[in-house]
Enzyme design. Structure first.
Site, PDB file in Angstrom:
ATOM      1  N   HIS A  82     114.518 -19.645  -3.485  1.00 55.04           N
ATOM      2  CA  HIS A  82     114.662 -18.630  -2.432  1.00 55.04           C
ATOM      3  C   HIS A  82     113.435 -18.555  -1.509  1.00 55.04           C
ATOM      4  O   HIS A  82     113.580 -18.472  -0.286  1.00 55.04           O
ATOM      5  CB  HIS A  82     114.932 -17.264  -3.080  1.00 55.04           C
ATOM      6  CG  HIS A  82     115.594 -16.275  -2.170  1.00 55.04           C
ATOM      7  ND1 HIS A  82     116.424 -15.282  -2.632  1.00 55.04           N
ATOM      8  CD2 HIS A  82     115.552 -16.116  -0.821  1.00 55.04           C
ATOM      9  CE1 HIS A  82     116.855 -14.557  -1.601  1.00 55.04           C
ATOM     10  NE2 HIS A  82     116.342 -15.052  -0.495  1.00 55.04           N
TER      11      HIS A  82
ATOM     12  N   TYR B 191     119.892 -10.389  -4.244  1.00 54.27           N
ATOM     13  CA  TYR B 191     120.771  -9.460  -3.525  1.00 54.27           C
ATOM     14  C   TYR B 191     121.484  -8.502  -4.480  1.00 54.27           C
ATOM     15  O   TYR B 191     122.076  -7.525  -4.041  1.00 54.27           O
ATOM     16  CB  TYR B 191     121.823 -10.211  -2.689  1.00 54.27           C
ATOM     17  CG  TYR B 191     121.276 -11.172  -1.665  1.00 54.27           C
ATOM     18  CD1 TYR B 191     119.918 -11.199  -1.337  1.00 54.27           C
ATOM     19  CD2 TYR B 191     122.110 -12.067  -1.012  1.00 54.27           C
ATOM     20  CE1 TYR B 191     119.431 -12.099  -0.397  1.00 54.27           C
ATOM     21  CE2 TYR B 191     121.633 -12.961  -0.069  1.00 54.27           C
ATOM     22  CZ  TYR B 191     120.290 -12.982   0.225  1.00 54.27           C
ATOM     23  OH  TYR B 191     119.813 -13.877   1.151  1.00 54.27           O
TER      24      TYR B 191
HETATM   25  P1  NAP Z   1     122.203 -11.105  10.857  1.00 52.48           P
HETATM   26  O1  NAP Z   1     123.349 -11.799  10.231  1.00 52.48           O
HETATM   27  O2  NAP Z   1     121.499 -11.719  12.000  1.00 52.48           O
HETATM   28  O3  NAP Z   1     122.652  -9.660  11.341  1.00 52.48           O
HETATM   29  C1  NAP Z   1     123.420  -8.787  10.556  1.00 52.48           C
HETATM   30  C2  NAP Z   1     123.552  -7.483  11.336  1.00 52.48           C
HETATM   31  O4  NAP Z   1     124.253  -7.721  12.565  1.00 52.48           O
HETATM   32  C3  NAP Z   1     124.365  -6.427  10.604  1.00 52.48           C
HETATM   33  O5  NAP Z   1     123.769  -5.183  10.913  1.00 52.48           O
HETATM   34  C4  NAP Z   1     125.746  -6.532  11.221  1.00 52.48           C
HETATM   35  O6  NAP Z   1     126.384  -5.275  11.171  1.00 52.48           O
HETATM   36  C5  NAP Z   1     125.450  -6.933  12.648  1.00 52.48           C
HETATM   37  N1  NAP Z   1     126.461  -7.816  13.254  1.00 52.48           N
HETATM   38  C6  NAP Z   1     127.202  -8.770  12.648  1.00 52.48           C
HETATM   39  N2  NAP Z   1     127.982  -9.407  13.529  1.00 52.48           N
HETATM   40  C7  NAP Z   1     127.719  -8.863  14.743  1.00 52.48           C
HETATM   41  C8  NAP Z   1     128.217  -9.097  16.049  1.00 52.48           C
HETATM   42  N3  NAP Z   1     129.130 -10.046  16.289  1.00 52.48           N
HETATM   43  N4  NAP Z   1     127.729  -8.340  17.057  1.00 52.48           N
HETATM   44  C9  NAP Z   1     126.811  -7.369  16.828  1.00 52.48           C
HETATM   45  N5  NAP Z   1     126.305  -7.091  15.607  1.00 52.48           N
HETATM   46  C10 NAP Z   1     126.762  -7.834  14.578  1.00 52.48           C
HETATM   47  O7  NAP Z   1     121.055 -10.786   9.786  1.00 52.48           O
HETATM   48  P2  NAP Z   1     120.884 -10.830   8.202  1.00 52.48           P
HETATM   49  O8  NAP Z   1     121.910 -10.002   7.521  1.00 52.48           O
HETATM   50  O9  NAP Z   1     119.447 -10.543   7.946  1.00 52.48           O
HETATM   51  O10 NAP Z   1     121.102 -12.373   7.841  1.00 52.48           O
HETATM   52  C11 NAP Z   1     122.352 -12.930   7.502  1.00 52.48           C
HETATM   53  C12 NAP Z   1     122.360 -13.446   6.080  1.00 52.48           C
HETATM   54  O11 NAP Z   1     121.284 -14.354   5.879  1.00 52.48           O
HETATM   55  C13 NAP Z   1     122.145 -12.382   4.997  1.00 52.48           C
HETATM   56  O12 NAP Z   1     123.307 -11.634   4.766  1.00 52.48           O
HETATM   57  C14 NAP Z   1     121.760 -13.256   3.837  1.00 52.48           C
HETATM   58  O13 NAP Z   1     122.922 -13.841   3.238  1.00 52.48           O
HETATM   59  C15 NAP Z   1     120.909 -14.341   4.518  1.00 52.48           C
HETATM   60  N6  NAP Z   1     119.448 -14.078   4.428  1.00 52.48           N
HETATM   61  C16 NAP Z   1     118.669 -14.993   3.770  1.00 52.48           C
HETATM   62  C17 NAP Z   1     117.312 -14.782   3.652  1.00 52.48           C
HETATM   63  C18 NAP Z   1     116.476 -15.781   2.922  1.00 52.48           C
HETATM   64  O14 NAP Z   1     115.312 -15.481   2.614  1.00 52.48           O
HETATM   65  N7  NAP Z   1     116.998 -16.949   2.622  1.00 52.48           N
HETATM   66  C19 NAP Z   1     116.716 -13.634   4.202  1.00 52.48           C
HETATM   67  C20 NAP Z   1     117.527 -12.735   4.882  1.00 52.48           C
HETATM   68  C21 NAP Z   1     118.893 -12.966   5.007  1.00 52.48           C
HETATM   69  P3  NAP Z   1     127.898  -5.076  10.588  1.00 52.48           P
HETATM   70  O15 NAP Z   1     127.874  -5.478   9.150  1.00 52.48           O
HETATM   71  O16 NAP Z   1     128.146  -3.631  10.793  1.00 52.48           O
HETATM   72  O17 NAP Z   1     128.780  -5.955  11.438  1.00 52.48           O
END
Ligand code: NAP
Length: 279
Positions: free
Chosen positions: A111, A53
């Site tokens: 990862h 990240y």
């Molecule tokens: P997510 O958490 O499902 O969605 C994030 C998106 O949703 C952002 O655009 C955010 O915008 C919006 N959001 C947040 N809260 C909300 C709500 N209550 N209502 C409506 N929209 C909302 O997806 P993600 O970021 O892909 O996944 C979360 C975390 O998982 C990542 O940050 C990372 O730490 C981890 N991850 C891990 C892997 C892996 O391979 N292990 C891969 C991908 C992600 P705003 O910021 O504008 O609120």
């Protein structure tokens, strides 16, 4: 400011992971340094970062600025495929600790399995070695399928305490979750909101439950995760959504609502295949 404390989910080796924490991808260092202290003030204690990240310095600076004692925080990081090896994993951890400015992580994850490279067993052995030193409190993996997990069990005799996988109501991952339940592995969901997928947040089952419980669709979906015993790491950089996302521990969905939301599953469509992707 309202302050919510997330319950925790016990891990097999003795520690416990908060049921809900902050995902930090795709924040850059500056954003992470600004958002992390806001999240700590709201009550977040789990912070999910990764070498990949490129924001570990910002996360670390944000945690220092927040001024909460280190032992009240739960920091997760993950390392890339180039560190898949016993000594290499140690180097990856040392580099992450230096960037974060801390001397241990609560959870270290491989990862991605990167099966084409075929060194994930050595990477896992490296994580176990590091847990024995105390600089890693809990040992886990991310994006491993039951096939990969079986190989860890066969070749090292030890399964991860936690597997962080892509999971949300449109991708319920039944086979992997069943494997976790059978083997005492905690399921942690990434992209729990389907990256704010409109088809999920505007689905009837979600919107109707939101109306009944006077919550937002995002809160309903996050409640669906934690009510199943998963740990989850939604990402938000927005103060209002940060607060909303943590406020899911003072209501419960009915069994019918849980089932209706889980029925949004699309049978694996949209799930990233670890044989085709990794870093
Ligand atoms: P997510 O958490 O499902 O969605 C994030 C998106 O949703 C952002 O655009 C955010 O915008 C919006 N959001 C947040 N809260 C909300 C709500 N209550 N209502 C409506 N929209 C909302 O997806 P993600 O970021 O892909 O996944 C979360 C975390 O998982 C990542 O940050 C990372 O730490 C981890 N991850 C891990 C892997 C892996 O391979 N292990 C891969 C991908 C992600 P705003 O910021 O504008 O609120």
């Amino acid at each position: 400011m309202s302050h919510v404390v997330s319950p925790t989910v016990p891990l097999r080796h003795g520690s416990a992971v908060p049921a809900l924490g902050l995902g930090t991808w795709p924040m850059d260092d500056n954003t992470a340094e600004r958002v992390v202290p806001l999240a700590v003030d709201l009550g977040y204690r789990l912070f999910d970062t990764a070498e990949n990240y490129r924001n570990e310095r910002g996360v670390g600076a944000g945690l220092r600025a927040a001024g909460v004692p280190r032992d009240h925080l739960f920091v997760t990081t993950k390392f890339n495929a180039k560190w898949h090896g016993r000594d290499l994993a140690r180097q990856a951890l040392e580099d992450s600790l230096e960037r974060l400015g801390i001397d241990y992580v609560d959870l270290l994850l491989v990862h991605w399995p990167n099966p084409a490279q075929d060194r994930y067993v050595e990477a896992w052995q490296g994580v176990l070695d590091l847990r024995a030193t105390g600089r890693v409190r809990a040992a886990g993996v991310s994006n491993f399928t039951p096939t990969h997990l079986d190989r860890l069990a066969t070749e090292t005799g030890e399964l991860p305490e936690l597997n962080q996988i892509q999971l949300c109501p449109t991708a319920v991952r039944s086979e992997t979750v069943a494997y976790h339940a059978e083997h005492g592995i905690v399921t942690q969901s990434w992209s729990p909101l389907g990256r704010a997928d409109a088809a999920l947040l505007a689905a009837d089952a979600v919107v109707e439950a939101a109306r009944r419980h006077d919550r937002t669709p995002g809160q309903i979906v996050l409640r669906w995760h934690v009510q199943q015993g998963y740990s989850t790491v939604p990402k938000s950089s927005d103060p209002q959504r940060l607060a909303q996302n943590l406020a899911v521990f003072d209501f419960a969905l009915t069994d019918d609502e849980m089932q209706a939301i889980g029925a949004l599953d699309r049978g694996g469509e949209g799930v990233v295949d670890p044989h085709e992707f990794g870093h």
